[in-house]
Structure formats: C-alpha cells, structure tokens
Design a protein around this motif. Structure first.
Motif, PDB file in Angstrom:
ATOM      1  N   GLY B 274       0.816  -1.215   0.000  1.00 41.32           N
ATOM      2  CA  GLY B 274       0.000   0.000   0.000  1.00 41.32           C
ATOM      3  C   GLY B 274       0.843   1.256   0.000  1.00 41.32           C
ATOM      4  N   GLU B 275       0.170   2.377  -0.015  1.00 41.31           N
ATOM      5  CA  GLU B 275       0.804   3.694  -0.098  1.00 41.31           C
ATOM      6  C   GLU B 275       1.734   3.995   1.080  1.00 41.31           C
ATOM      7  N   CYS B 341       3.615 -10.590 -15.223  1.00 38.52           N
ATOM      8  CA  CYS B 341       2.667  -9.690 -14.567  1.00 38.52           C
ATOM      9  C   CYS B 341       2.157  -8.636 -15.544  1.00 38.52           C
ATOM     10  N   THR B 349      -3.491  -8.705  -4.747  1.00 37.11           N
ATOM     11  CA  THR B 349      -4.466  -7.639  -4.989  1.00 37.11           C
ATOM     12  C   THR B 349      -4.010  -6.676  -6.078  1.00 37.11           C
ATOM     13  N   THR B 350      -2.700  -6.454  -6.180  1.00 43.46           N
ATOM     14  CA  THR B 350      -2.228  -5.484  -7.168  1.00 43.46           C
ATOM     15  C   THR B 350      -1.972  -6.111  -8.532  1.00 43.46           C
ATOM     16  N   TYR B 352       0.695  -7.503  -9.168  1.00 43.87           N
ATOM     17  CA  TYR B 352       2.144  -7.516  -9.323  1.00 43.87           C
ATOM     18  C   TYR B 352       2.779  -8.441  -8.290  1.00 43.87           C
TER      19      TYR B 352
END
Lengths: 256, 637
Positions: B274-275, B341, B349-350, B352
């Motif tokens: 996450g960020e 990817c 979730t991403t 990647y």
C-alpha cells in the motif's frame, strides 16, 4: 483504522519529558507499526512541527536499531517480534497506544524514544571477540565442530543488541545480552582459549556500566525479539564462577 | 579525468601475487604515524578498519547508525561464496571467477574478479576463526548450498542470517581494536563532505547527529565503505538510512562515478502492499533452491493457489530455462516475473506478484527440513503478510536491492581522487552489470580484509604527505560549505515533506529507470529530475534546527544528493544503448525477449565526471578487455 497515541517526548537527557497525545488516522491494517508512526510524523512535519524521534533502520527485524516500549512491552505485545516487524493488524481499531523509550539507567534518553545504547558496544569491546588477526586463520575445515554445538552457538549469536532484555528487566540487568555473546564464543573451539578471561571482563564491564543483577525474573527471555534463551545466563554464571575460583587460587583467571 | 586501472601485467593467476611483491611497504614502526579515516562500518568498513588497525595504523571510523553493528550488511540473508570446492563438485578459483564475470554479463574487470575469487577462500578461514557460526554438516564440517547463476554448491551460510553473523564477526574484530586504542570510533556521525588538499583526499567533514556539530577530521587517507544507492527508488530492500551522500560528495569533488545505471532488482521480495509502505523486504534467493515459481495459466485468475490444478499453472522459469530453472540469475528471474505480470498473469491484490511455492519441497523433505533451512524467512514472511507460507505459496515480486555501479576505482581500490579509496558496494569493480547471489558479502570482506591492507600501504608509502591540520584553509572552506548547506535546508520552510518528494522521485525512477528502460522514458526522466530538484529546494519543509538531533534534516540532506545523483543515473541508462545484466533497454532485446548486449560499442565501464551544478556530467570510458571469459550471449536455457 484509527489510534490514539500517548508518546513520550523529551528534548534531551536534561529535559524531564512528558506524554503528548497524537491521533493516528486512516491507518491500513497492513502497515507496520513504524509506518503508522511515519504517517503521524509526516503530518507533524507538514505543520512545521518536529516529528517524534525514534531509532530504526533496516525495518526487517535484524539491525536491532528499533527500540520502544509499546503499551509497556519492549517492541510491543507480539512474541519474537521487533517493533519494526509489528503490524497494525494486531491492534484494535480505536485503541490507545502508549509509547515510551527504553527506561534503564545505562541507556540515557537521547531524544523522545531514542536512547544511547553505547554501553552495549563497550561491553563487546571488553572481550566479546576472538583475538585473531586478519591473515592468521587456519584452514576453515581443520577444526570440525559438531552440528549441535554449532547450531547452539548460532542461536546465541542471533542477538541483535537491541536492549529489550535490559529494558524489560525489573533490575535493569543486561545478563541476557552479555551471556548470549559469552556463550556464542565460549562454546566454540575458536573462542575457548579466551573463555574465562572473556567472561570475567565482560561481566565486570557490565557492572561498571551500571546494569543490575539477574534475579531470575525471566522478563528478558519473554521480551527478546530473537527468543534467546535464559540458559545462556546459567552457562555464563558457570564460566564466571570458574573464572573467579581460578583467579582466587592462582591469582589469574586461567586465560591470561 | 584520467582512468588508469593499474592492472598488473602477467598471467591472470599471478597478477595479485606479483603485485603484492611489487607494492611498497610501510615500515612497521611508521604505521602508527599514518592516520586513516574509514566511513561506514558494514562488512567492508569494519573489516578494513580492524585489519588496518591490527597492522598498526591509527584508524578513525564513522557510522550514521547508533552502533557499528547496525550497518546494513547485517540484513544480508543467503550466504557468501568461496571457491573452497568442499563439495568436490568441480569448483575452483577459476570457475568462481568465470561465473562472476559471466553473471555480470561481461561488464566487470577481469583482473579484479580473479583476485576476488582467489581471496574468497581466505575469507571463510578468517570468519570461522572469529567464531562465525556457519552451518555445518553432521560430521562437523562446513555445509554449502547452491545459489542462482552457478551449477556448483559454493555458498557458505548461517541459516538465513549470514550477513548478520559475518558483520558481527567484523564488528567484534573492530571492537577489539577500539579496546586496544587503535581505532577511535564515532557512531551517529554522518559524513557530509571530503576534504581535498593539494589534490589529495586528506579528511572528511562530518555532522554529529546528536549535537549537530559540524567539524573536520584530517588523515593521510580516506576509505569510503558507504554502501549502495538503491534508496534512490524510495522503496528498496535497503535500510531507511542508506544513502548516496558520501559517494556523491566525493563525486562532486572529482571522483569518477562508474556505471550508475547498473542496479540490481532482486526477484524475490515481498510485494508492495500500500501507499504507506516505507521499505521492501527481501526473501533470500536461497529460497529458489527449494521453492518453485509459478503464475496461473489463466489471466485474472481468482481461485486460491491450492485450488488451481497442476495443469493450469505456468512454472515459467522452468519452462523458459530448463537447465537452470528456478536458479537463473537475478536479472533474468526479475524480468521474467515482470513479463508475466505485465501480460496480466500476476497474482495478489495489485496483480504484481508471482507465487513461490514450497509444497513440493515440503512433500519431499518434510516441513522440518524446510524450517531448518529457511525458518526465519518463513517467519518474517508471515509477520509481514499475515499468511503462513507452509500452507500457502509466498507471493513475491522484484524490488530494488543492490547497486553494481559506484565510485570508479583502480586495481588498488583507489578512486580518481588520490588518497580516496572505495570498498564494498560503494565501488563499481567486481559485479559488472549484475551481481550473483552471495557475492556481495564476499566482495565486501575481500576488499576490507585482504585487498586494502596491502594496497593502502603502497599508497601511503608512495604519497607525498605534508602535515596538515583541521585549521587548513581547505578544511575551513569545505566545512563552511557543509554548514551553509544545512542552513539552507532549514530555511526553505516550504509545504512538502521530505518523504513526499522522495516518494515522487522513487516512483519516477522505478517506472523509468527500473527493471526496464526506454529511450523515450529516460529522456522524459532526465527532463523531469531538475524540476523536481527545484521543487525540493523551493518547497520542502524541514522543521527544527541544526543544533540538535533532527531526523528530518538528515533525510533532507540525503534526498538532496539523491536528486542530483538520479540525473546521472538516468543519463547513464540512456547513453548505454544495449541491454546487459540489470540494465534492460526495451529497444535492445532478442525476439524471445532476452537482453541483447552490444560488445562492439559498450564493452566498457562508463565513468562520469562532475562538471558543476546544472552542468552536464562528462562521460569517460574504461575499455574492458576479456582475455579469459570470452563474451557470449549468456544462456541459462
């Protein structure tokens, strides 16, 4: 998730220090404890305020830099976990979390949650090494070491020198730290020749630094993020007694 | 800038011996009169400082951490290579040399690599004698494991904490010299600049991070053992404090910077979540010994990994590279993961991420055997992700890890500034365009224990060393410049935090100067970096003062240097019109998507010379000769 933080702020060793409350808003449960603090700090910085100072570096549980009491537990309530590896999913949404520096006399506060642990370096300097100059080593496989002994030495050698043991001990004792290094080196053939001298000098240095004595509370073992065993302490005591007896009988501790 | 590599003449196997004989010695009684500054106390710095002090030199060491023991070498996991041939599997000094040059995609200097392979065996002896608890077999002898890019087992290890154990060995050797009064150590002290007097490095300017005191220290020689620059990407496997400042400041004073675009993206790291993420965590490459890497054959697969039948899994490394399989070198493994990817087969979730699956190994050897080998890594993975890798495959993705580029050094590890030496990851010399696993620890310790103790003696014995003091006008001037810079950082009083700008730089570098690079993207980046630098100097906020411990100020100083360094890194990537090792230019690939080198035009180290602020750096070239390892297209098929 959101949290209320009660954080110890202290400008330096001379300052008396105080708790200050901060809100940590919008925190992902996947973020680490230190990332949560980063977020609080960034919002402080954005307002031109000075961020909360804490030691940290590798953020993967191995450098031993991070060091804080989280709700009264060194590195927080998770067993075998450094503060940098603690994740917010282990906390309840809305919880109030109290943060303090290590509180043990030989570790004076530098600022906020950061303390000076150079006493540990000085203990290692007093004998936590094998005296072998570069270039003078014999061929590595010349001395076989039984696997169980090597594994056992390794377990003691995994100490990261964070100081959680001393910070958690009611006596402020550094026995777990010192004994882990003593046992790591004393149990190997390479460290054996200096074992008694090493033990005596490291213990003496520990006392001079102002660390307390061990009275078998066992808090250190529980707090240790690397789960180093208290057995190291009893082994060190045995070597210490041998060293003291030899010193009394022969006027030297056997190695010097 | 003159680049003389000073490679000794003669047969490759005899160069180092011959050179050791030809180098001048310092009389034992005179050694203590020579002072040496060592910046950084990782494997290279601690081993160099301890060894030089043992010889009798007067040594001063500096590190930004609160103890020398916390340098980031501590986090190295997998192991250290050495050509001991204990496994009787065909290893030799020559094979280690060959594998390293080949693994580096023929962009390293042969003579240096050969010496590295030669001294590798002494390193293991030295570390064992220090009490480093390497893994052992039941018979009591040392154990080995294999690593990527090689077909022999030559890697010595201490569970997944080899770097920790080796660093503690070097730190303890250093502690012994501190106690003997031969080393004066300064923790929480950061180097801000190097002082040149009459063209020679004669000292450093430091800032005491606790008191804020800025001062000069003079010496007869300076050793930079200050690690790599992966934090230019913001997110990397480096520690939070790792920075390019020491190397960059030396560069600004005249040290050539070689191959800055050679960065290693490590294939097995925990994917970004996450960020808020502040760093990336490596999962040792050794896991590829027993783990199998795969992605689903169907794009956008929603099933959990155990529900995906064998026939619907794509073990893409085993498919593409049947002879090396999951043990292809890092650059190859990273690009293959990115390819899958980008094509839409990624997991998590991403999207990647790829699976690293231990099910077959656990079925074959039992959970205990796996736990014995990788227990701490599995535990670390579970702590970070909340998933148990004994039950479900790990998810991994490449991340910036190691930087092969660094200060250009000659065979004696001296930079283009006389008296200034660079060791370990901070120099460029041994890994070419891609470093093989377990070779960083080997190089750091080789430089510190077994190279610099000889070559520094030669430098000191042959240099003209008039007595200088901290009051020399060059010291005063350099110190004043450092002080003004700190004041400038504190006076900007803008709106953006240091981290905010660092994240923006990191995203830019990762997208355009990361795993794969294009001409267009690099040009865009080279135009963008000066704007970002201007934004920083106009709009960053650094609260507090310079007279006390100020972590915002520390970060700001480091980012300011990354913002200058990033530009030459991108320019180097643009200039190098080929793909080699960790440097992959999309314009230069085979039809199968493999890297395409251009030996006719790029068989050289690119060395950049600083020409002043907002001036284009000048490119110099050190041509690389390959007498022994004939460049071929690396094939791991």
């Amino acid at each position: 998730m959101r949290f209320t933080l009660k954080v110890w702020r202290q400008n330096g060793p001379g300052d008396s220090g105080r708790f200050v409350e901060y809100a940590a808003e919008d925190i992902s449960s996947d973020s680490s404890f230190l990332e949560m603090l980063d977020r609080v700090n960034e919002s402080l910085e954005a307002e031109g305020e000075e961020p909360i100072v804490f030691d940290h570096d590798c953020r993967e549980g191995i450098c031993g830099a991070c060091s804080m009491m989280i709700d009264g537990y060194a590195h927080g309530p998770e067993r075998g976990t450094t503060a940098c590896q603690l994740h917010m999913r282990h906390f309840k949404d809305g919880q109030t979390i109290t943060l303090e520096p290590w509180r043990v006399r030989p570790f004076p506060v530098v600022r906020d949650l950061m303390v000076d642990r150079s006493a540990f370096d000085r203990i290692i300097e007093s004998g936590g090494y094998v005296s072998v100059n570069t270039g003078s080593a014999p061929e590595a496989n010349l001395i076989p070491i039984p696997k169980d002994i090597a594994d056992d030495a390794f377990d003691s050698a995994t100490c990261i020198g964070c100081g959680a043991c001393a910070a958690s001990c009611p006596n402020g004792s550094a026995m777990l730290f010192v004994s882990a290094k003593v046992h790591h080196l004393n149990s190997l053939p390479q460290g054996e020749p200096e074992s008694l001298k090493r033990t005596a000098e490291m213990v003496m240095r520990m006392d001079e630094e102002g660390f307390g004595n061990c009275t078998n509370h066992g808090e250190c073992e529980v707090a240790c993020p690397k789960e180093i065993s208290m057995r190291n302490i009893s082994r060190m005591n045995r070597d210490f007694v041998r060293s003291s007896l030899l010193a009394r009988v022969f006027g030297s501790n056997g190695n010097s | 800038m003159k680049l003389d590599a000073r490679i000794p003449s003669g047969a490759i196997a005899e160069k180092w011996d011959k050179h050791r004989f030809e180098m001048k010695l310092v009389n034992p009684a005179n050694k203590r009169k020579h002072s040496v500054i060592v910046v950084g106390t990782g494997l290279a710095g601690a081993s160099a400082a301890a060894s030089l002090a043992e010889l009798g030199y007067s040594v001063r060491t500096f590190c930004y951490q609160d103890s020398a023991r916390r340098a980031h070498s501590i986090a190295a996991q997998g192991g250290i290579n050495a050509a001991k041939n204990y496994q009787n599997d065909g290893d030799s000094v020559y094979r280690l040399f060959y594998d390293t040059v080949k693994g580096g995609d023929y962009r390293a200097r042969e003579a240096n690599v050969y010496r590295l392979a030669q001294v590798s065996v002494n390193i293991i002896d030295q570390c064992v004698a220090q009490g480093v608890p390497f893994a052992r077999e039941y018979g009591g002898l040392l154990a080995n494991r294999s690593f990527g890019g090689t077909q022999v087992s030559r890697t010595f290890y201490a569970r997944g904490q080899t770097g920790q154990q080796l660093l503690l060995g070097a730190y303890q050797a250093l502690a012994r010299q501190v106690s003997a009064g031969k080393v004066e150590h300064h923790s929480r002290t950061e180097m801000l600049d190097v002082v040149l007097i009459d063209g020679r490095a004669r000292g450093v300017v430091t800032r005491n991070l606790v008191t804020g005191e800025i001062r000069t220290w003079v010496a007869d020689a300076v050793l930079l053992c200050t690690g790599g620059y992966s934090n230019v990407y913001y997110l990397s496997t480096n520690a939070m404090g790792c920075n390019v400042t020491a190397a960059w400041r030396a560069h600004r004073r005249g040290a050539g910077f070689a191959n800055p675009c050679f960065t290693q993206i490590h294939p097995t790291c925990i994917p970004v979540a996450g960020e808020e993420q502040s760093k990336l965590t490596l999962m040792s490459e050794s896991l590829r010994n027993d783990g199998r890497i795969w992605v689903p054959k169907k794009a956008d697969e929603k099933r959990r990994p155990p529900e995906i039948p064998e026939g619907e899994r794509d073990y893409y490394l085993e498919r593409r590279y049947p002879s090396f399989g999951n043990l292809v070198p890092r650059d190859v493994a990273s690009r293959a993961a990115k390819e899958r990817c980008d094509a839409g087969y990624g997991v998590g979730t991403t999207g990647y991420g790829v699976y690293l699956d231990f099910k077959d190994a656990i079925d074959r050897m039992g959970q205990n055997a796996i736990s014995e080998r990788y227990g701490n890594l599995f535990q670390m993975y579970e702590k970070i992700t909340g998933e148990d890798p004994y039950q479900t495959p790990m998810r991994i993705y490449p991340a910036p890890h190691y930087t092969m580029g660094g200060l250009w050094v000659d065979y004696n590890l001296m930079t283009t500034i006389p008296g200034l030496h660079a060791l370990g990851e901070a120099n460029f010399s041994d890994h070419g365009a891609n470093r093989l696993g377990a070779s960083a620890l080997m190089q750091g310790l080789a430089d510190g224990y077994f190279v610099i103790p000889y070559t520094l003696g030669h430098d000191l014995a042959t240099a003209d060393l008039p007595t200088v003091s901290e009051n020399h006008e060059e010291c005063r001037r350099t110190e004043e410049e450092a002080r003004q810079r700190v004041e400038r950082l504190l006076s900007i009083d803008g709106k953006r935090t240091v981290d905010d700008i660092h994240r923006e730089l990191g995203r830019l570098m990762w997208n355009e100067v990361g795993m794969s690079r294009t001409r267009e993207g690099l040009k865009k980046t080279i135009a963008r970096i000066p704007e970002l630098r201007e934004e920083f100097w106009k709009n960053v906020t650094v609260p507090g003062s310079g007279e006390h411990l100020n972590q915002s100020l520390e970060k700001a100083g480091r980012l300011a240097d990354f913002l200058e360094f990033a530009e030459v890194m991108a320019r180097d990537a643009l200039e190098r019109e080929e793909s080699c090792g960790g440097h992959f230019r999309e314009e230069h690939q085979t039809e199968e998507g493999e890297a395409m080198r251009d030996d006719d035009n790029f068989s050289h180290a690119s060395v950049w010379e600083w020409k002043g602020e907002n001036q284009a750096a000048e490119l110099h070239k050190e041509t690389l000769e390959f007498e022994h390892c004939k460049p071929t297209q690396r094939s791991y098929k």
